[in-house]
Structure formats: C-alpha cells, structure tokens
Design a protein around this motif. Structure first.
Motif, mmCIF file in Angstrom:
data_model
loop_
_atom_site.group_PDB
_atom_site.id
_atom_site.type_symbol
_atom_site.label_atom_id
_atom_site.label_comp_id
_atom_site.label_asym_id
_atom_site.label_seq_id
_atom_site.Cartn_x
_atom_site.Cartn_y
_atom_site.Cartn_z
ATOM 1 N N ALA A 141 4.866 1.129 -0.229
ATOM 2 C CA ALA A 141 3.376 1.383 0.339
ATOM 3 C C ALA A 141 3.563 1.315 -1.684
ATOM 4 O O ALA A 141 2.182 0.406 -2.369
ATOM 5 C CB ALA A 141 3.129 2.638 -0.009
ATOM 6 N N GLU A 142 3.768 1.419 -2.778
ATOM 7 C CA GLU A 142 3.447 1.607 -4.143
ATOM 8 C C GLU A 142 3.763 0.062 -4.120
ATOM 9 O O GLU A 142 3.225 -0.360 -4.881
ATOM 10 C CB GLU A 142 5.026 1.901 -4.731
ATOM 11 N N ASP A 143 4.101 -0.612 -4.177
ATOM 12 C CA ASP A 143 5.078 -2.301 -4.127
ATOM 13 C C ASP A 143 2.828 -2.886 -3.699
ATOM 14 O O ASP A 143 2.969 -3.525 -4.436
ATOM 15 C CB ASP A 143 5.154 -2.908 -3.162
ATOM 16 N N GLU A 144 2.799 -2.278 -3.258
ATOM 17 C CA GLU A 144 1.046 -2.906 -2.251
ATOM 18 C C GLU A 144 0.471 -3.123 -3.424
ATOM 19 O O GLU A 144 -0.875 -3.543 -3.979
ATOM 20 C CB GLU A 144 0.514 -2.435 -0.629
ATOM 21 N N LYS A 145 0.583 -1.640 -3.831
ATOM 22 C CA LYS A 145 -0.939 -0.688 -4.745
ATOM 23 C C LYS A 145 -0.367 -1.265 -6.270
ATOM 24 O O LYS A 145 -1.350 -2.426 -6.710
ATOM 25 C CB LYS A 145 -0.913 0.524 -5.205
ATOM 26 N N LEU A 146 1.213 -1.465 -6.142
ATOM 27 C CA LEU A 146 1.470 -2.751 -7.732
ATOM 28 C C LEU A 146 0.453 -4.360 -7.189
ATOM 29 O O LEU A 146 0.409 -4.388 -8.547
ATOM 30 C CB LEU A 146 2.962 -2.866 -7.907
ATOM 31 N N LYS A 147 0.896 -4.614 -6.496
ATOM 32 C CA LYS A 147 0.005 -5.694 -6.240
ATOM 33 C C LYS A 147 -0.947 -6.187 -6.385
ATOM 34 O O LYS A 147 -1.594 -7.078 -7.467
ATOM 35 C CB LYS A 147 0.432 -6.108 -4.823
ATOM 36 N N GLN A 148 -1.774 -5.229 -6.207
ATOM 37 C CA GLN A 148 -3.129 -5.016 -6.355
ATOM 38 C C GLN A 148 -3.544 -5.291 -8.242
ATOM 39 O O GLN A 148 -4.031 -5.651 -8.069
ATOM 40 C CB GLN A 148 -3.747 -4.246 -5.738
ATOM 41 N N GLU A 149 -3.023 -3.914 -8.486
ATOM 42 C CA GLU A 149 -3.132 -3.551 -10.403
ATOM 43 C C GLU A 149 -2.644 -4.977 -11.104
ATOM 44 O O GLU A 149 -3.035 -4.936 -12.178
ATOM 45 C CB GLU A 149 -2.946 -2.633 -10.108
#
Length: 590
Positions: free
Chosen positions: A415-423
């Motif tokens: 989940a944190e990886d997905e957030k990091l992809k967007q940012e």
C-alpha cells in the motif's frame, strides 16, 4: 638472516608497484580534472604494471614453432564466467590491427578500464582457481592472496574517466618497461599531503554518489517494469470487461426469446390436455363395462387351477416322503458302519491333538509374553510421539501467526509502495531515499517469509513422517490384539477338547465297569444253568426250546455290543439290553 622465498619477494614487489601505480594514477587524474587519453604517462605505466602482474607465474605452452607465454588465455576465460564480458571479447577479436595474443590482451585491458569493470572481471577469474591452475603455476601472483589485494585496489579506478582509442594503436609491438622515476618521492610531494587528503575525500564522495546513482537507476527500472505490468493487466481487464458486457447483453436477449417460446408452449399444452381428458373419460367408461364380464371368467378359471394344483402337490409330497424314507434308511446303515471306524480314529487323533495343543499353548504363551513386552515399548514410543506432535503443533501455530504478521506487513508495504508511485512524479528527488529504505524492508520481509515457509515445509514433512510411524505402530498394535484374540480362541478350543476327552474317558470307564459286571452276571447264570441241568432232566427237555434261542440271542447281542462299545451315543441302548437280559434270566430262574 633467514633466506626468503624469491617468488614471495617477487609477488610483494609487484603488489607494492601496483599500489604505487594505482595511487599515482588516481591522484594525477583528479588533479588533471578531465578524461584521460592513451598518451597519458601514468595510465601507460599502469597498463605496463598490470601486464607484469598478469604475466607472473604463467605456464609455458608449446606450439608448432616455439614456446608461448601470453596472458590472453586466462583473460579469454572471463567471457565464460561473466556474460557481460562477451561484448569486449567480441570487439577485441574483430579489431583489424591486432595480430598477436599479447596485443589482444592489452586491448582487452584498455576496454575493461573504459567500462569501469576491470575489478569485476578479474575477481571472477580469482574465484575460479581450478580453471586458473591450467594457465598459472601454484606460486603465481593471481593464485595467491596478493591477487585479491590488487583486485581490491582496482575498484578505486572506477573514479577515473578514460577515453582510449584502441583502433589506431600498435599494441602488438609495444615494449612494457616500468619507469620507476615517476614513483620516487621529491620535495614537492612532501608539501602536497593536504592536497592528497582533499583528493581522497573527493574520491570517497564520488564513489558514494556513483553507488547512489546505481541504486536509484535499479529502483527506477524496477518501478518502470511494475508500471508496465500494471498497465498491461489494466488493458487486459478492460478488454475482458467489454467481452463480458457483450456476453451479458446476448444472454439477456436469448432469455427474452426463451420466455416468449415458453409461454407459447404452455398455451399449446393446455389445449392438448383438455382434449385428451375428454377422450380418456370416454375410454374409462367402456373399459369398466368390459372388465366386469372378464372378472367373472377369471375367477372360475382360478378356482379350477387351485384345485388341480393342490391335488398335484399332495401327490408330489407323498412321493418325496417315500423317497426320503428310502434314502434315510440307506444312509443310516452306512453311517452306523462309518461311525464305528471313525470313533476309533478320532480317539487316536484327539490324543495327538491334545499333545499338539499343549505344545501350541506353550509357544503361544511365550509369544504372548514377547508381544506384551513389545506392546509396552510401543506404547511408550507412541506417548513420546504424541508429545512431539503436540510440540510441533504449537510451533506450527506460532509460525502461522508469524506468517500472518508478515503478510500484513507485506500488504502495508505494498500500500505504501502504491502511494509512493503516485507521489514519485512530483517529488522524485526527495522520496528516493525513503523508497530505497522501504524496498530494503520489503526484501527483509520477503526473506523472512521464505525462511518461515521453508521451516513450515520441514515441519510438515516431520509431521507426516511421525504420522506414518504412528500409523505403523497402530497397525502393529492391532496385529498384537488379533494375536491375543486368536490365542484366547485357541485356549477356549483347548478347554473344549479337554472337556470332550474327559467325557469320553469317563464314558469308557463306565462301559468297562458295566462290562465287567455283565461278565460276572453271565458266569453266575452259567453256574446256575449247570446246577439246574444236574437236578432235573425234565427241565432240560422243557426248556430246550427256550435255551437255544436264548444262546443265539446272546451271541448276536455280544457281537453287536462289541461293535457299539466304541460309540458314545449307544450307552442308553446297552443299558436297555442289559435290563432285558436280567429280566429274562429272572423269569428263567423262576
């Protein structure tokens, strides 16, 4: 003073020379401040030193014309050990100006320095010492620890940027001579220590920045690969959705058509049912009228059949009874003859069986004791195995809990990886360090998961083995229980046989006692007969007709008695016969 090994001294000299050349090259290159050319003197001296290091301890190879001693053979091995070195080897072989293997080796070293992978290539060679032993002697620099030290020093050359032209140079005819004047200290070098410290700090920073760039490049490539895979999966899902929607629309249309067809079929069937109901009612009425007459005819025929069948059965029964009576009489005669012979054989067989049963009982008793001991040992083993299984179950539960925790952690990390992809698009520079840290955590979690899975597999294998052992032990216990049951059955049979033997022995004793009594009585009767014969002749004449049949009867009865003595069932008949004889004697005496 102890004499040193000359090969060890050679290795030490070459190592010190390599240290000086690498150090001097790095310092001069940083002070020079730009990319190095092939005419740069420290760079040329470095290649000469490297040639000397690689030539140390080379084995001489025989050829058709002369003996060869080149470094191209071991360098060619790198192509097999390190796949990335295939490009260098191919380009060296394709160079038009090179004719000798030494020239190819020099070109290879220059290309490896430009790629900044010389240390990696040589490290692969040093690890595979079995392959190097074909080209080098056991005391060579590349076979000893000094070779590993030189490979470690070559890592520092990754700081240098070199642009060397290999195509036009005459590498075959170069003479490799080390210029020691470059490495001798002067007064100017003593004043440049501070500058060397600054250069070392800059070098460290540059190495750090290059490593960071490599890590960031690897993370970016992995992220791009993930994004591509997600885009492909999204396109596939969209196509599947469109296909599913089209299928749903087609199915709805088919459903409407089927419903309309169903209503039409229902209407037709209702009309058909109404028409058939009227026809059936008319047929029922006609059938009832015709059935009454048929029933009467059927009842009369049935009565006649019953009477005839009863007569036939009576006749058959009488025939069967007569035939059975005949067979029974014949069988009874045959059985009486067989029983007499069989009883004698059975008595002998029973005694033999008694001896055998006693021996079997002793063997079974010994086996029972052995099986009871084995049962005790196996029960103890089963108890230990149950304790082990309980412990394994507890460890399995703990491992499952850890697995669940690790899976939760992995989900959170994803989940944190997905957030990091967007940012990542807006703030790539600020979030690169955090992303690398989280990727490390992910790798650690994956390794932990793999370790725990392996543990779980090993534990499951142990559990299966222990279950198999428990099942084997249970089968053995069941076999022991079956043996016990068989032993108990044999004991019961033994008791029954003993009882039968005792009964037969008692019956024989009774028969013997009664026979002795009957013999005494017969002797008494004979004496009485003799006294009566002497006393009166008239009695002899009158009783002559009675005595003759009586003697015949006695003889006949004696023979039948001897045959029936062996039968246990004829005891009652013998007693009845004895009573009749005593009654006749009493009548005769009276």
């Amino acid at each position: 003073m102890a004499v040193k090994d000359p090969t060890a001294v050679e290795r030490a000299n070459l190592l010190n020379m390599a240290k000086l050349s690498i150090k001097g090259l790095i310092e001069s290159a940083l002070s020079f401040g730009r990319t190095l050319d092939s005419d740069y003197p420290p760079l040329q001296q470095f290649f000469v030193v490297m040639e000397h290091c690689l030539k140390h301890g080379l084995k001489v190879r025989k050829s058709f014309l002369s003996y060869n001693k080149t470094i191209w053979g071991p360098l060619e091995l790198v192509e097999k050990l390190y796949p990335e070195a295939e490009e260098i080897a191919a380009s060296v072989r394709d160079l038009p100006g090179l004719k000798t293997p030494l020239g190819r080796a020099r070109a290879w070293l220059r290309l490896a320095l430009m790629q900044k992978k010389m240390a990696d290539y040589l490290r692969c060679l040093i690890i595979q010492r079995d392959l190097l032993s074909e080209f080098y002697e056991y005391h060579a620099l590349m076979m000893e620890e000094e070779g590993a030290v030189i490979v470690g020093l070559l890592v520092g050359l990754n700081v240098i940027d070199a642009n060397l032209c290999v195509k036009g140079e005459d590498l075959d005819s170069q003479v490799g001579v080390i210029d020691f004047s470059m490495y001798l200290k002067s007064d100017d070098d003593l004043g440049g220590k501070e500058r060397n410290v600054q250069i070392a700090a800059i070098l460290d920073q540059k190495n750090y920045v290059e490593e960071l760039n490599r890590q960031l490049n690897s993370t970016v490539s992995s992220l791009h690969a993930r994004v591509d895979s997600l885009e492909k999966s999204n396109t596939k899902l969209i196509e599947e959705l469109a296909i599913a929607k089209n299928n749903i629309i087609k199915l709805q249309e088919e459903n409407h058509q089927l419903r309309s067809e169903n209503t039409l079929i229902l209407m037709k069937t209702q009309h058909h049912l109404e028409a058939t109901k009227v026809d059936v009612e008319a047929e029922l009425q006609t059938y009832k009228h015709s059935r009454q007459g048929l029933d009467e005819m059927y009842n009369e025929a049935r009565r006649q059949l019953r009477e005839e069948s009863q007569l036939r059965q009576d006749m058959e029964n009488e025939l069967v009874v007569q035939v059975s009576m005949k067979h029974e009489i014949e069988l009874a005669m045959k059985l009486l003859e067989k029983d007499i012979h069989e009883k004698q054989d059975t008595l002998i067989g029973l005694r033999q069986q008694l001896d055998e049963v006693k021996a079997i009982n002793m063997e079974m008793y010994q086996k029972l004791q052995v099986s009871e001991d084995a049962m005790k040992e196996k029960n103890e083993i089963i108890g230990r195995l149950e304790d082990k299984t309980n412990q394994i179950n507890a460890t399995m539960k703990q491992l499952e809990q850890r697995l669940q925790q690790a899976e939760k952690a992995q989900m959170e990390a994803e989940a944190e990886d997905e957030k990091l992809k967007q940012e990542y698009v807006n703030k790539s520079e600020s979030l690169q360090k955090e992303f690398s840290q989280k990727e490390k955590q992910l790798l650690q979690l994956e390794t932990d998961l793999k370790i725990e899975k392996e543990w779980r597999q090993t534990l499951e294998d142990d559990l299966q083995k222990e279950k198999e052992t428990v099942s084997h032990l249970r089968i053995e216990t069941q076999e022991i229980i079956n043996l016990k049951k068989e032993f108990l059955k044999l004991q019961e049979k033994n008791k029954q046989l003993k009882m039968i033997c005792q009964d037969q022995e008692a019956a024989l004793e009774e028969l013997a006692s009664k026979l002795s009594e009957s013999k005494l009585k017969i002797e008494d009767i004979k004496e009485a007969n003799k006294a009566l014969q002497v006393s009166s002749i008239w009695m002899e004449e009158n009783l002559f007709f009675l005595a003759v049949p009586f003697k015949i009867f006695c003889k006949h009865e004696k023979t039948s008695l001897q045959q029936q003595l062996l039968r246990r069932d004829s005891l009652y008949e013998f007693l009845q016969w004895e009573r009749t004889i005593t009654q006749l004697i009493l009548i005769f005496l009276a």
